[in-house]
Design a protein around this motif. Sequence first.
Motif, PDB file in Angstrom:
ATOM      1  N   LEU A  40       0.833  -1.203   0.000  1.00 34.38           N
ATOM      2  CA  LEU A  40       0.000   0.000   0.000  1.00 34.38           C
ATOM      3  C   LEU A  40       0.869   1.255   0.000  1.00 34.38           C
ATOM      4  N   GLU A  41       2.004   1.207   0.750  1.00 27.50           N
ATOM      5  CA  GLU A  41       2.930   2.341   0.776  1.00 27.50           C
ATOM      6  C   GLU A  41       3.572   2.548  -0.590  1.00 27.50           C
ATOM      7  N   LEU A  42       3.920   1.436  -1.249  1.00 23.04           N
ATOM      8  CA  LEU A  42       4.551   1.527  -2.575  1.00 23.04           C
ATOM      9  C   LEU A  42       3.620   2.206  -3.565  1.00 23.04           C
ATOM     10  N   VAL A  43       2.331   1.910  -3.470  1.00 27.48           N
ATOM     11  CA  VAL A  43       1.353   2.530  -4.362  1.00 27.48           C
ATOM     12  C   VAL A  43       1.306   4.042  -4.132  1.00 27.48           C
ATOM     13  N   LYS A  44       1.513   4.439  -2.850  1.00 20.26           N
ATOM     14  CA  LYS A  44       1.526   5.876  -2.521  1.00 20.26           C
ATOM     15  C   LYS A  44       2.818   6.560  -2.982  1.00 20.26           C
ATOM     16  N   GLY A  45       3.811   5.759  -3.413  1.00 21.97           N
ATOM     17  CA  GLY A  45       5.033   6.377  -3.945  1.00 21.97           C
ATOM     18  C   GLY A  45       6.284   6.099  -3.126  1.00 21.97           C
ATOM     19  N   TYR A  46       6.140   5.448  -1.957  1.00 20.41           N
ATOM     20  CA  TYR A  46       7.304   5.116  -1.126  1.00 20.41           C
ATOM     21  C   TYR A  46       8.299   4.282  -1.924  1.00 20.41           C
ATOM     22  N   ALA A  47       9.570   4.674  -1.902  1.00 19.18           N
ATOM     23  CA  ALA A  47      10.676   3.929  -2.536  1.00 19.18           C
ATOM     24  C   ALA A  47      10.665   3.992  -4.058  1.00 19.18           C
ATOM     25  N   GLY A  48       9.670   4.666  -4.645  1.00 18.04           N
ATOM     26  CA  GLY A  48       9.674   4.903  -6.095  1.00 18.04           C
ATOM     27  C   GLY A  48       9.712   3.636  -6.945  1.00 18.04           C
ATOM     28  N   PHE A  49       9.054   2.577  -6.473  1.00 20.22           N
ATOM     29  CA  PHE A  49       9.096   1.311  -7.203  1.00 20.22           C
ATOM     30  C   PHE A  49       8.175   1.329  -8.422  1.00 20.22           C
ATOM     31  N   THR A  50       8.668   0.749  -9.503  1.00 21.39           N
ATOM     32  CA  THR A  50       7.876   0.565 -10.722  1.00 21.39           C
ATOM     33  C   THR A  50       7.971  -0.898 -11.142  1.00 21.39           C
ATOM     34  N   GLY A  51       6.832  -1.507 -11.448  1.00 26.29           N
ATOM     35  CA  GLY A  51       6.858  -2.899 -11.899  1.00 26.29           C
ATOM     36  C   GLY A  51       5.789  -3.727 -11.226  1.00 26.29           C
ATOM     37  N   VAL A  52       5.981  -5.075 -11.252  1.00 23.70           N
ATOM     38  CA  VAL A  52       5.010  -5.988 -10.655  1.00 23.70           C
ATOM     39  C   VAL A  52       5.155  -5.926  -9.131  1.00 23.70           C
ATOM     40  N   LEU A  53       4.057  -5.631  -8.433  1.00 17.34           N
ATOM     41  CA  LEU A  53       4.043  -5.554  -6.964  1.00 17.34           C
ATOM     42  C   LEU A  53       4.017  -6.947  -6.338  1.00 17.34           C
ATOM     43  N   GLY A  54       4.182  -6.985  -4.992  1.00 15.46           N
ATOM     44  CA  GLY A  54       3.924  -8.208  -4.241  1.00 15.46           C
ATOM     45  C   GLY A  54       5.149  -8.966  -3.790  1.00 15.46           C
ATOM     46  N   HIS A  55       5.145  -9.417  -2.526  1.00 13.25           N
ATOM     47  CA  HIS A  55       6.289 -10.190  -2.012  1.00 13.25           C
ATOM     48  C   HIS A  55       5.860 -11.316  -1.053  1.00 13.25           C
ATOM     49  N   GLU A  56       4.582 -11.365  -0.673  1.00 11.08           N
ATOM     50  CA  GLU A  56       4.110 -12.478   0.164  1.00 11.08           C
ATOM     51  C   GLU A  56       3.450 -13.502  -0.751  1.00 11.08           C
ATOM     52  N   PHE A  57       3.986 -14.737  -0.744  1.00  6.57           N
ATOM     53  CA  PHE A  57       3.448 -15.717  -1.703  1.00  6.57           C
ATOM     54  C   PHE A  57       3.652 -17.146  -1.230  1.00  6.57           C
ATOM     55  N   VAL A  58       2.835 -18.024  -1.815  1.00  6.67           N
ATOM     56  CA  VAL A  58       3.157 -19.442  -1.859  1.00  6.67           C
ATOM     57  C   VAL A  58       2.954 -19.847  -3.321  1.00  6.67           C
ATOM     58  N   GLY A  59       3.886 -20.626  -3.864  1.00  4.27           N
ATOM     59  CA  GLY A  59       3.800 -20.963  -5.282  1.00  4.27           C
ATOM     60  C   GLY A  59       4.405 -22.332  -5.554  1.00  4.27           C
ATOM     61  N   GLU A  60       4.460 -22.666  -6.848  1.00  7.71           N
ATOM     62  CA  GLU A  60       5.044 -23.960  -7.223  1.00  7.71           C
ATOM     63  C   GLU A  60       6.141 -23.733  -8.250  1.00  7.71           C
ATOM     64  N   VAL A  61       7.282 -24.381  -8.048  1.00 12.77           N
ATOM     65  CA  VAL A  61       8.394 -24.253  -8.994  1.00 12.77           C
ATOM     66  C   VAL A  61       8.031 -25.019 -10.270  1.00 12.77           C
ATOM     67  N   VAL A  62       8.018 -24.316 -11.416  1.00 13.19           N
ATOM     68  CA  VAL A  62       7.640 -24.973 -12.677  1.00 13.19           C
ATOM     69  C   VAL A  62       8.808 -25.068 -13.659  1.00 13.19           C
ATOM     70  N   ALA A  63       9.903 -24.376 -13.364  1.00 13.29           N
ATOM     71  CA  ALA A  63      11.110 -24.511 -14.198  1.00 13.29           C
ATOM     72  C   ALA A  63      12.308 -24.078 -13.370  1.00 13.29           C
ATOM     73  N   VAL A  64      13.432 -24.789 -13.573  1.00 14.39           N
ATOM     74  CA  VAL A  64      14.654 -24.466 -12.832  1.00 14.39           C
ATOM     75  C   VAL A  64      15.815 -25.138 -13.556  1.00 14.39           C
ATOM     76  N   ASP A  65      17.032 -24.607 -13.411  1.00 12.24           N
ATOM     77  CA  ASP A  65      18.156 -25.163 -14.184  1.00 12.24           C
ATOM     78  C   ASP A  65      18.587 -26.538 -13.633  1.00 12.24           C
ATOM     79  N   LYS A  66      19.400 -27.215 -14.424  1.00 14.06           N
ATOM     80  CA  LYS A  66      19.803 -28.598 -14.125  1.00 14.06           C
ATOM     81  C   LYS A  66      20.281 -28.822 -12.693  1.00 14.06           C
ATOM     82  N   PRO A  67      21.250 -28.001 -12.203  1.00 19.59           N
ATOM     83  CA  PRO A  67      21.810 -28.312 -10.869  1.00 19.59           C
ATOM     84  C   PRO A  67      20.763 -28.247  -9.748  1.00 19.59           C
ATOM     85  N   HIS A  68      19.599 -27.663 -10.024  1.00 20.22           N
ATOM     86  CA  HIS A  68      18.603 -27.487  -8.957  1.00 20.22           C
ATOM     87  C   HIS A  68      17.284 -28.189  -9.258  1.00 20.22           C
ATOM     88  N   GLN A  69      17.372 -29.279 -10.045  1.00 18.46           N
ATOM     89  CA  GLN A  69      16.159 -29.979 -10.468  1.00 18.46           C
ATOM     90  C   GLN A  69      15.302 -30.498  -9.307  1.00 18.46           C
TER      91      GLN A  69
END
Lengths: 318, 318
Positions: A40-69
């Motif tokens: 919400l602060e970022l939307v108000k202009g704090y830190a001048g961020f531009t781009g895709v928002l968001g940092h709290e997540f749960v997700g699934e790894v769908v691609a990764v390089d060989k050493p980390h398969q």
Amino acid sequence: MQAVVLKNGALHCQDIAKPLAAAGEALIHLRLAGICATDLELVKGYAGFTGVLGHEFVGEVVAVDKPHQHWLHQRVVGSINLGCRQCLVCLNDGPEHCPNRKVLGIRGQQGVFADYFTLPVTNLYAVPDSITDETAVFAEPLAAALRVVKQLQAVSVANIAVIGPGRLGLLIAKVLAVAGYQVQVLGRSAKSLVLPKQWQLNTDLIDKVADNQFDCVVDASGQADGFRQALRIIRPRGILILKSTFAAAEPVDLSKIVVAELQVMGSRCGSFADALALMTQQVIPFETLIDARYALCDGEAALAFASRPGVRKVLLRP
Amino acid sequence: MQAVVLKNGALHCQDIAKPLAAAGEALIHLRLAGICATDLELVKGYAGFTGVLGHEFVGEVVAVDKPHQHWLHQRVVGSINLGCRQCLVCLNDGPEHCPNRKVLGIRGQQGVFADYFTLPVTNLYAVPDSITDETAVFAEPLAAALRVVKQLQAVSVANIAVIGPGRLGLLIAKVLAVAGYQVQVLGRSAKSLVLPKQWQLNTDLIDKVADNQFDCVVDASGQADGFRQALRIIRPRGILILKSTFAAAEPVDLSKIVVAELQVMGSRCGSFADALALMTQQVIPFETLIDARYALCDGEAALAFASRPGVRKVLLRP
């Protein structure tokens, strides 16, 4: 893919190119994201961020390089600071304080309010099967709450007040109570204390608390008035933990810090491993923090709802 | 007897009745008094004090009750906080933080800018013969400086900046250097750094210091700008010691405390016993801090001179 993008102070759900994972990075498909006060602060202009928002997540790894398969198809949460891993700060203190760090959805790194996003595998934590998505999505704020417990380990403190019964304040109060401290959640209205009571926490209206009462006060209010109250109710030589900041728009009298020899500690990110371990114990009713669920494409409306007073957690799903 | 009295914001040297020592108190004849920044603040109205000003002194006990006759004719300095000695704060933390405390020449207790004044014998420290009056009069600020050394004992710190090359800043920097720390005295003008250099301390202009340089910063500037600079030059997870306050007239951005997880420690009074012990070692050239000596009756002029920028210590003699 769909993504909630912040640009020139405006928020739009739009179709953007799916990112590519570089060496050492995982491509992650979002399962669930949480909206945080920082968003919400970022939307108000704090830190001048531009781009895709968001940092709290749960997700699934769908691609990764060989050493980390071994990460492929893992359900994951992830820490949000990406240090340079070369400077003295990274080597001594970790990536949280690297001067050249990127921060997921906050600084120089595209965030998680998108169908897909990337993160270095060193930032990932596998989520045990016993933890649901709607619990796992709280890993980042729970880790931040646990940071307070860690910082208090080295000192002697009996009674603690937590100012601000919002999402973070509640988590902090609960983990302190679980750790055995005598905790009081303080809010400005009776309504704001209903959920803390449901969580079996002691509560009080902050205006009713006498001066110089608490060994330790955690300010999670995010408001200058909360900080002022914290200075008022802490005892001489007490410990004041600042968990949230407020815009420096008005002066606050700091003289009690010197006169009462207070110790003021800033507190930011914590351990995801500790957060996941605590989640498996199922002592925190995370689901009661969730006030609304929105589809990713309704990100604008979701952030507007999340900014209403009294609203705790709002989730986004792809 | 003559006394420098503050009343309704005005300062006058006037003839008042000689005080009487109660049981457990000593009547002390002033030998030499020092003017402190707090005295100047009190004249401006801070704390609403009315009465005889002054709390830095060396004097001679001229009357005391039977059980304490061994104090008679002793040359003494004295700690300035008079606790109730009954509350939990007094019993646990000492008189410095008693909510009902009197403070010599600051709160509810007539001060030392007078021919005679009283103080409980429990506050007194005998001055060894090897310490001159012009050194002993610095016992209170030296004790306050030593408090910083004590507070840093429990933590790991390599390089320290002291902001503000005034009387207190210099004493703090010197005792830290004597204790083995790598210390830098920072000031706003080359002129203010002449004496620190004479004292063989490392110095620099504060505007020339890069961000995030110091493990520990002591702010003894007494100004909002000094506090802002302290926040700027301290490294992440560093320790910021506040030794002086400033009027809360303008907002200061406190967000770095949280983001960089700083530890901010207020610091006030220290040990007179430790101060006297250090004085006998004669490692600090106190005489170079003295910019002027005035007669008690010229107290008004003395305080006016002491408030000029760049002036360090002004003494009053009866």
